[in-house]
Design a protein around this motif. Sequence first.
Motif, PDB file in Angstrom:
ATOM      1  N   ASP A  35       0.843  -1.201   0.000  1.00 16.48           N
ATOM      2  CA  ASP A  35       0.000   0.000   0.000  1.00 16.48           C
ATOM      3  C   ASP A  35       0.877   1.249   0.000  1.00 16.48           C
ATOM      4  O   ASP A  35       0.866   2.032   0.947  1.00 16.48           O
ATOM      5  CB  ASP A  35      -0.922  -0.020   1.232  1.00 16.48           C
ATOM      6  CG  ASP A  35      -1.995   1.059   1.171  1.00 16.48           C
ATOM      7  OD1 ASP A  35      -2.223   1.610   0.075  1.00 16.48           O
ATOM      8  OD2 ASP A  35      -2.601   1.356   2.215  1.00 16.48           O
ATOM      9  N   GLY A  36       1.648   1.433  -1.082  1.00 12.63           N
ATOM     10  CA  GLY A  36       2.567   2.564  -1.194  1.00 12.63           C
ATOM     11  C   GLY A  36       1.916   3.930  -1.077  1.00 12.63           C
ATOM     12  O   GLY A  36       2.444   4.810  -0.393  1.00 12.63           O
ATOM     13  N   PRO A  37       0.773   4.187  -1.722  1.00 10.29           N
ATOM     14  CA  PRO A  37       0.159   5.522  -1.648  1.00 10.29           C
ATOM     15  C   PRO A  37      -0.139   5.986  -0.227  1.00 10.29           C
ATOM     16  O   PRO A  37       0.065   7.148   0.099  1.00 10.29           O
ATOM     17  CB  PRO A  37      -1.132   5.346  -2.467  1.00 10.29           C
ATOM     18  CG  PRO A  37      -0.812   4.257  -3.432  1.00 10.29           C
ATOM     19  CD  PRO A  37       0.073   3.321  -2.685  1.00 10.29           C
ATOM     20  N   MET A  51      16.477   7.773   0.060  1.00 11.89           N
ATOM     21  CA  MET A  51      15.700   6.600  -0.269  1.00 11.89           C
ATOM     22  C   MET A  51      14.701   6.849  -1.372  1.00 11.89           C
ATOM     23  O   MET A  51      14.178   5.909  -1.960  1.00 11.89           O
ATOM     24  CB  MET A  51      14.971   6.080   0.973  1.00 11.89           C
ATOM     25  CG  MET A  51      15.889   5.373   1.929  1.00 11.89           C
ATOM     26  SD  MET A  51      14.984   4.402   3.139  1.00 11.89           S
ATOM     27  CE  MET A  51      13.939   5.648   3.877  1.00 11.89           C
ATOM     28  N   GLN A  52      14.417   8.112  -1.678  1.00 12.57           N
ATOM     29  CA  GLN A  52      13.461   8.399  -2.728  1.00 12.57           C
ATOM     30  C   GLN A  52      14.016   8.034  -4.101  1.00 12.57           C
ATOM     31  O   GLN A  52      13.270   7.961  -5.073  1.00 12.57           O
ATOM     32  CB  GLN A  52      13.080   9.882  -2.704  1.00 12.57           C
ATOM     33  CG  GLN A  52      12.422  10.327  -1.417  1.00 12.57           C
ATOM     34  CD  GLN A  52      11.108   9.630  -1.184  1.00 12.57           C
ATOM     35  OE1 GLN A  52      10.475   9.143  -2.109  1.00 12.57           O
ATOM     36  NE2 GLN A  52      10.686   9.569   0.058  1.00 12.57           N
ATOM     37  N   PHE A  53      15.349   7.770  -4.205  1.00 16.13           N
ATOM     38  CA  PHE A  53      15.924   7.415  -5.489  1.00 16.13           C
ATOM     39  C   PHE A  53      15.831   5.918  -5.774  1.00 16.13           C
ATOM     40  O   PHE A  53      16.295   5.441  -6.784  1.00 16.13           O
ATOM     41  CB  PHE A  53      17.392   7.849  -5.557  1.00 16.13           C
ATOM     42  CG  PHE A  53      17.548   9.326  -5.715  1.00 16.13           C
ATOM     43  CD1 PHE A  53      16.957   9.996  -6.766  1.00 16.13           C
ATOM     44  CD2 PHE A  53      18.276  10.058  -4.798  1.00 16.13           C
ATOM     45  CE1 PHE A  53      17.089  11.352  -6.911  1.00 16.13           C
ATOM     46  CE2 PHE A  53      18.428  11.417  -4.937  1.00 16.13           C
ATOM     47  CZ  PHE A  53      17.837  12.067  -5.995  1.00 16.13           C
ATOM     48  N   VAL A  54      15.306   5.151  -4.851  1.00 14.25           N
ATOM     49  CA  VAL A  54      15.182   3.721  -5.062  1.00 14.25           C
ATOM     50  C   VAL A  54      13.757   3.318  -4.741  1.00 14.25           C
ATOM     51  O   VAL A  54      12.949   4.108  -4.272  1.00 14.25           O
ATOM     52  CB  VAL A  54      16.155   2.937  -4.159  1.00 14.25           C
ATOM     53  CG1 VAL A  54      17.580   3.266  -4.501  1.00 14.25           C
ATOM     54  CG2 VAL A  54      15.902   3.229  -2.676  1.00 14.25           C
ATOM     55  N   ASN A  55      13.431   2.070  -5.011  1.00 15.10           N
ATOM     56  CA  ASN A  55      12.126   1.566  -4.637  1.00 15.10           C
ATOM     57  C   ASN A  55      12.091   1.440  -3.123  1.00 15.10           C
ATOM     58  O   ASN A  55      12.755   0.587  -2.539  1.00 15.10           O
ATOM     59  CB  ASN A  55      11.883   0.207  -5.298  1.00 15.10           C
ATOM     60  CG  ASN A  55      10.464  -0.267  -5.073  1.00 15.10           C
ATOM     61  OD1 ASN A  55      10.021  -0.442  -3.954  1.00 15.10           O
ATOM     62  ND2 ASN A  55       9.748  -0.470  -6.173  1.00 15.10           N
ATOM     63  N   GLN A 133       3.071   4.580 -13.735  1.00 17.69           N
ATOM     64  CA  GLN A 133       3.140   3.850 -12.473  1.00 17.69           C
ATOM     65  C   GLN A 133       2.848   4.818 -11.323  1.00 17.69           C
ATOM     66  O   GLN A 133       3.632   5.727 -11.050  1.00 17.69           O
ATOM     67  CB  GLN A 133       4.529   3.219 -12.294  1.00 17.69           C
ATOM     68  CG  GLN A 133       4.865   2.154 -13.324  1.00 17.69           C
ATOM     69  CD  GLN A 133       4.011   0.913 -13.151  1.00 17.69           C
ATOM     70  OE1 GLN A 133       3.562   0.592 -12.057  1.00 17.69           O
ATOM     71  NE2 GLN A 133       3.758   0.217 -14.260  1.00 17.69           N
ATOM     72  N   LYS A 134       1.734   4.601 -10.644  1.00 23.35           N
ATOM     73  CA  LYS A 134       1.257   5.554  -9.637  1.00 23.35           C
ATOM     74  C   LYS A 134       2.256   5.738  -8.492  1.00 23.35           C
ATOM     75  O   LYS A 134       2.572   6.867  -8.113  1.00 23.35           O
ATOM     76  CB  LYS A 134      -0.093   5.091  -9.093  1.00 23.35           C
ATOM     77  CG  LYS A 134      -0.737   6.087  -8.141  1.00 23.35           C
ATOM     78  CD  LYS A 134      -2.103   5.613  -7.689  1.00 23.35           C
ATOM     79  CE  LYS A 134      -2.746   6.615  -6.737  1.00 23.35           C
ATOM     80  NZ  LYS A 134      -4.084   6.144  -6.282  1.00 23.35           N
ATOM     81  N   ASP A 135       2.741   4.639  -7.919  1.00 26.58           N
ATOM     82  CA  ASP A 135       3.656   4.742  -6.780  1.00 26.58           C
ATOM     83  C   ASP A 135       4.959   5.425  -7.185  1.00 26.58           C
ATOM     84  O   ASP A 135       5.474   6.284  -6.470  1.00 26.58           O
ATOM     85  CB  ASP A 135       3.966   3.347  -6.219  1.00 26.58           C
ATOM     86  CG  ASP A 135       2.756   2.730  -5.545  1.00 26.58           C
ATOM     87  OD1 ASP A 135       1.748   3.449  -5.377  1.00 26.58           O
ATOM     88  OD2 ASP A 135       2.811   1.545  -5.193  1.00 26.58           O
TER      89      ASP A 135
END
Length: 243
Positions: A35-37, A51-55, A133-135
Amino acid sequence: MQCFSFIKTMMFLFNLLIFLCGMALLAVGIWVSVDGPSFLKIFGPLSSSAMQFVNVGYFLIAAGAVLFALGFLGCYGAHTENKCALMMFFLILLVIFIAEVAAAVVALVYTTMAEHFLTLLIVPAIKKDYGSQKDFTQVWNSTMKGLKCCGFTNYTDFEGSPYFKQNNTFPPYCCIDNVYVNDTAKEPCTREKAANDTVQGCFNQLLYDIRTNAVTVGGVAAGIGGLELAAMIVSMYLYCNLK
């Protein structure tokens, strides 16, 4: 003997904390993946982190699994006085420590090389997934909003992306004087406007923020390295003093 018992107890408690942290990271990582959103909606203000630069989900799961394994080996080795578990704990921690030192050297000495390597990985992902891709899109929107940047290198990263093909414009964060109301730009960010505004890429902005807070970043890194060294020394002490 009392010194040995004290060190053994401290080793157990320290690794119990690592074990619990690993479980927490695993749980959060699974939550992000499922549930990423919802996660991004709650923790959006933290988007300036690297961390925003990776999954984010996979990163947290991997980090949690490593901490979980380390904590378990440390607790088990200290509690049962198992030399094999203590040696495994030492070797895993040594590999992590060496990898961290190597990453720091690359980051400090080969920044350009690191940027080129990351560009080869991230820019194609932006062109493929941003807008579809939403996430992935939400992560980058949070990053660009938090760091006040555009793309990994600049606005050209979004050329050919699903977002650009659908809207024929760039994300609103790529234009400086856009006024946001609920994350909606005052006017479209066209190619001409984005080229004139030249909003800095997120990689360079992140480097600038790190250098601005170099003392804090260095202190945290030194603290983590010191804890890892201390843990390795204690595990070797227990290993060598076990019968």
